[in-house]
Design an enzyme around this catalytic site. Sequence first.
Site, short mmCIF file in Angstrom:
data_model
loop_
_atom_site.label_atom_id
_atom_site.label_comp_id
_atom_site.label_asym_id
_atom_site.label_seq_id
_atom_site.Cartn_x
_atom_site.Cartn_y
_atom_site.Cartn_z
N GLU A 22 75.68 25.07 -0.76
CA GLU A 22 76.83 25.92 -1.35
C GLU A 22 77.89 26.00 -0.15
O GLU A 22 77.56 26.23 1.05
CB GLU A 22 76.57 27.13 -1.73
CG GLU A 22 75.76 28.12 -0.80
CD GLU A 22 76.21 29.62 -1.19
OE1 GLU A 22 77.26 29.80 -1.04
OE2 GLU A 22 75.13 30.50 -1.07
N LYS A 157 69.92 38.85 -2.38
CA LYS A 157 70.45 39.52 -1.15
C LYS A 157 69.71 41.20 -1.42
O LYS A 157 69.79 41.74 -2.40
CB LYS A 157 71.77 39.61 -1.04
CG LYS A 157 72.25 38.32 -0.26
CD LYS A 157 73.70 38.08 -0.41
CE LYS A 157 74.21 37.92 -1.99
NZ LYS A 157 74.75 36.68 -2.23
N1 PSU Z 1 73.65 34.06 0.29
C1 PSU Z 1 73.89 34.29 1.56
N2 PSU Z 1 75.30 34.63 1.88
C2 PSU Z 1 76.40 34.51 0.90
C3 PSU Z 1 75.87 34.31 -0.35
C4 PSU Z 1 74.58 34.07 -0.53
O1 PSU Z 1 73.33 34.29 2.55
O2 PSU Z 1 77.39 34.67 0.94
C5 PSU Z 1 76.88 34.41 -1.37
C6 PSU Z 1 76.35 33.17 -2.59
O3 PSU Z 1 77.44 32.10 -2.74
C7 PSU Z 1 75.95 33.84 -3.91
C8 PSU Z 1 77.15 34.98 -3.82
O4 PSU Z 1 76.29 33.00 -5.18
O5 PSU Z 1 77.16 35.26 -2.35
C9 PSU Z 1 77.08 36.10 -4.70
O6 PSU Z 1 78.21 36.57 -5.04
P1 PSU Z 1 78.44 37.65 -6.24
O7 PSU Z 1 77.49 38.76 -5.88
O8 PSU Z 1 80.10 38.26 -6.07
O9 PSU Z 1 78.26 36.85 -7.59
#
Ligand code: PSU
Length: 306
Positions: A22, A157
């Site tokens: 990604e 996370k």
């Molecule tokens: N994992 C990481 N760093 C990130 C992300 C995931 O180590 O920046 C990103 C991924 O792209 C994930 C996003 O899909 O954070 C989630 O964002 P949100 O909580 O707004 O859906």
Amino acid sequence: MLRLSEEVATAVDEGQPVVALESTLISHGLPYPQNLEVARALEAEVRAAGAVPATIGVVGGVPTVGMAAADLERFATRSAAVRKLSRRDLAVCIAQGADGATTVAATMALAAAAGIAVFATGGIGGVHRDAAHTRDVSADLTELARTPVLVVCAGAKAILDLPATLEYLETLGVPVVGYGTAEFPAFYSQRSGLPLPVRADSAEEVASLWAAQRLHSAIAAPGGMLLCVPPPAEVALPAATVEAAISRALARAGAVGVRGPAVTPFLLAAVAEETGGESIIVNSALLRQNARVAAQVASALAHRPW
Ligand code: PSU
Ligand code: MN
């Protein structure tokens, strides 16, 4: 509407192992210059394990699978000009001809469209700790429920509500597999205390689980699968250290009033500050490990008869 690099197109056509990567973590997850180093390192890890990397993003309005080196560099160095794209944002970014970094949700959708089944990331999005009030639940979860891609991660996370995230994955019917563990990892730490129903100890074992899920997905209920790899022991942080840093980061986010897609990037940056940069070391190391495991699983899949 979907541009594949020549290398990726050939690999997909010939059934060679391919791993999707990604771009949100490059533009909005890690600071420069670590983000560029990591972006390149992940591709190198995938290649070293015998698979073809396909970094995914929307480049000048074109959904791209297998981003060029110059685009990766722009996404890392000019991240303020690169949108964060979840599934809902894809069409608008395409229509407006903009650059956009894809989250887990948007990357899964584009990987599936390109015929790629294995995807490595860091930590998926999930149910936020204040979701009872904000209803902030990442679209990553609903995408896992409907798109047949195997996502290799270190769990969700740690800034999130991990028990609620696991519950929601169960509700959505997403199989969650521990790699060499029977516990949901906690992203920066190896253990969360939350048991997982399934454990696999080799890439071949994961490939057989995924082959069954893919078949089931094709004939009955479409959906992905989550493979959770604990962060490497040498760099993983003690849960108490992480929790203290997250509490301070959440307090800062509350004081500033951050909302919506800005929440996750804000919290990741704040946790990095609150841990004196240690979280970035763990994040980078687990990303590399996940890329390696994903490549091994993609290779094992390529050798299966079905
Ligand atoms: N994992 C990481 N760093 C990130 C992300 C995931 O180590 O920046 C990103 C991924 O792209 C994930 C996003 O899909 O954070 C989630 O964002 P949100 O909580 O707004 O859906
Ligand atoms: Mn959100």
